[in-house]
Design an enzyme around this catalytic site. Structure first.
Site, short mmCIF file in Angstrom:
data_model
loop_
_atom_site.label_atom_id
_atom_site.label_comp_id
_atom_site.label_asym_id
_atom_site.label_seq_id
_atom_site.Cartn_x
_atom_site.Cartn_y
_atom_site.Cartn_z
N SER A 92 0.78 -1.24 0.00
CA SER A 92 0.00 0.00 0.00
C SER A 92 0.81 1.29 0.00
O SER A 92 0.24 2.37 -0.12
CB SER A 92 -0.96 0.00 1.19
OG SER A 92 -2.04 -0.87 0.94
N PHE A 156 -12.95 -13.12 -1.72
CA PHE A 156 -11.63 -12.65 -2.15
C PHE A 156 -10.54 -13.34 -1.35
O PHE A 156 -9.53 -13.79 -1.89
CB PHE A 156 -11.54 -11.13 -1.99
CG PHE A 156 -10.23 -10.55 -2.44
CD1 PHE A 156 -10.04 -10.15 -3.76
CD2 PHE A 156 -9.16 -10.42 -1.56
CE1 PHE A 156 -8.81 -9.63 -4.18
CE2 PHE A 156 -7.94 -9.90 -1.97
CZ PHE A 156 -7.78 -9.51 -3.28
N ALA A 157 -10.75 -13.43 -0.04
CA ALA A 157 -9.77 -14.10 0.82
C ALA A 157 -9.59 -15.55 0.39
O ALA A 157 -8.46 -16.06 0.33
CB ALA A 157 -10.21 -14.02 2.27
N TYR A 198 -10.44 2.88 5.81
CA TYR A 198 -9.47 2.49 4.80
C TYR A 198 -10.07 1.46 3.84
O TYR A 198 -10.59 0.43 4.26
CB TYR A 198 -8.25 1.91 5.51
CG TYR A 198 -7.01 1.77 4.68
CD1 TYR A 198 -6.06 2.78 4.68
CD2 TYR A 198 -6.75 0.64 3.94
CE1 TYR A 198 -4.88 2.66 3.95
CE2 TYR A 198 -5.59 0.49 3.21
CZ TYR A 198 -4.66 1.51 3.22
OH TYR A 198 -3.50 1.38 2.50
N SER A 199 -10.00 1.74 2.54
CA SER A 199 -10.57 0.84 1.54
C SER A 199 -9.71 0.83 0.29
O SER A 199 -9.46 1.88 -0.32
CB SER A 199 -11.99 1.28 1.16
OG SER A 199 -12.49 0.53 0.07
N ASN A 200 -9.26 -0.34 -0.11
CA ASN A 200 -8.43 -0.46 -1.31
C ASN A 200 -9.20 -0.13 -2.58
O ASN A 200 -8.60 0.26 -3.59
CB ASN A 200 -7.85 -1.86 -1.37
CG ASN A 200 -6.89 -2.10 -0.24
OD1 ASN A 200 -5.80 -1.55 -0.23
ND2 ASN A 200 -7.29 -2.87 0.74
N GLY A 336 2.78 -0.87 4.13
CA GLY A 336 2.14 -1.70 3.12
C GLY A 336 2.44 -3.16 3.30
O GLY A 336 3.56 -3.54 3.66
#
Length: 411
Positions: A92, A156-157, A198-200, A336
């Site tokens: 990140s 996703f995981a 926080y969001s990707n 990150g």
């Protein structure tokens, strides 16, 4: 998304010329011999390894010179030591590069931070209560959009962070729009602007906005506007390439959601389209120190944009976080994590004292190199020693101590 790493023509050449005029060129500095001044930092590196991480590498830079340190191994199979100049996946920390380019574009009058996402990417953010006309570029960059983080999805995981899914999908190339669509299957977490979360998904969208505004790839814009002008020779935007460049360590992960899992997997090769503009870049400690120093000294963006970048919500600005550690030193930077790699890059606000380090294991460890470097012996008095660089503000956690569910990203 095959071929995104290839250079596309566009405004890149003009952009490079504009940035080069004010580019930061640090004078060559010889590596310092180990001194008392960095003893605590080296000891913190050693502590991370003793707590169970394979290896750590890092570099500190200040007015007195450059110090490089390493501990542990870069390859569990051969026992080869971790290198002091290793390249690594920065996760990140990529976000700070993306935010910097978008702020350059604002300074050039090519976009406004308060433009809506809908203006640049019509029809993409929609469904289940999501509305791109209510989300701004600024809200993407400071994580106040409320958009669901696609990496938080259990599916996703399963596909990318559990062993069975990872080995099936590690070389798969996925278009960034796919991640946005995945996020759109969930309602927003809150009304845009209400709070920080926080969001990707935010930075995948930010990368797409960058491409729409410039007519060029996100990868090429970062190369032409930042990497080349600063001479960051160890920094790459890999596109779809799953391989690491030479002089890098192997990366390891337990690929499980249980902290008691013992088995460790080599996850070095990975198609980084799983992260794209939210966390796909590769760099070195030296290059990241140079980047953050130049950024904070106003060498990459004008004063107005730097002020906007450092305007924070819950300790997080536009692609950068801030916090004050136990001895009273205030730092800026980003952390990150991505499969097999956890990194932290921090700097004083004047950009004159920087530290970057990386671990090649995707799980938690004891040791606090940040407090050690900036507090020295004072670090023993009330400074957190768990996880590395856990500060009062967001944006510093290295990613390897945030838990499996956070994946490659949370900080």
């Amino acid at each position: 998304m095959t071929g995104r790493q290839l250079t596309r023509t566009g405004l890149a050449a003009l952009a490079a010329a504009a940035v080069a005029a004010t580019a930061f060129a640090a004078p060559a500095q010889a590596e310092e011999r180990p001194t008392v001044r960095h003893t605590a930092t080296q000891q913190a590196f050693d502590t991370l390894v003793k707590s169970g991480l394979p290896g750590v590498t890092g570099q500190a830079r200040d007015a007195k010179g450059v110090w490089k340190g390493a501990s542990g191994v870069g390859n569990l199979k051969t026992g080869k030591a971790r290198g002091k100049d290793d390249r690594f996946r920065i996760g990140s920390i990529t976000k700070t590069f993306v935010a910097t380019v978008l702020l350059q574009l604002e300074a050039e009058g090519k976009l406004d931070l308060d433009d809506t996402v809908e203006k640049h990417l019509p029809g993409l953010v929609t469904g289940n209560g999501n509305d791109g006309s209510t989300v701004t570029v600024r809200q993407l960059l400071n994580h106040t959009s409320g958009l669901y983080d696609y990496t938080s999805s259990p599916s996703f995981a399963e596909r990318y962070f559990l062993a069975s899914g990872f080995f099936e999908n590690r070389y798969t190339s996925v278009a960034p729009e796919t991640w946005v669509k995945e996020a759109m299957t969930r309602p927003p977490n809150f009304t845009p602007g209400d709070r920080h979360d926080y969001s990707n998904t935010n930075y995948v969208l930010a990368g797409l906005v960058l491409e729409k505004v410039t007519g060029d790839s996100y990868e090429n814009q970062v190369r032409e506007r930042i990497i080349k002008p600063l001479g960051l020779k160890a920094t790459t935007v890999p596109g779809d390439s799953p391989r690491m460049p030479k002089q890098s360590a192997r990366g390891y992960s337990k690929l499980a959601d249980s902290p008691t899992t013992v088995k460790v997997y080599d996850v070095t090769e990975l198609n980084p389209s799983v992260a794209w503009a939210a966390g796909d870049m590769i760099s070195s400690a030296g290059d990241l120190n140079r980047f953050f120093s130049a950024l904070m000294r106003g060498k990459l963006i004008p004063a107005e944009q730097l002020k906007a970048m450092k305007t924070t919500v819950s300790g997080y600005g536009l692609g950068i976080g801030t916090g004050t550690i136990g001895c009273g030193v205030t730092l800026w930077g980003h952390g990150g994590g991505i499969h097999g790699s956890g990194s932290s890059a921090v700097t004083t606000e004047d950009g004159r004292h920087t530290l970057t380090f990386n671990v090649n294991g995707h799980w938690g460890g004891d040791g606090d190199p940040v407090a050690a470097e900036f507090c020295g012996t004072k670090a023993k008095k009330g400074v957190a020693a768990k996880g590395s660089a856990t500060l009062t503000g967001a944006g510093f956690n290295t990613g390897f101590n945030t838990g499996f569910a956070d994946g490659f990203t949370r900080r």
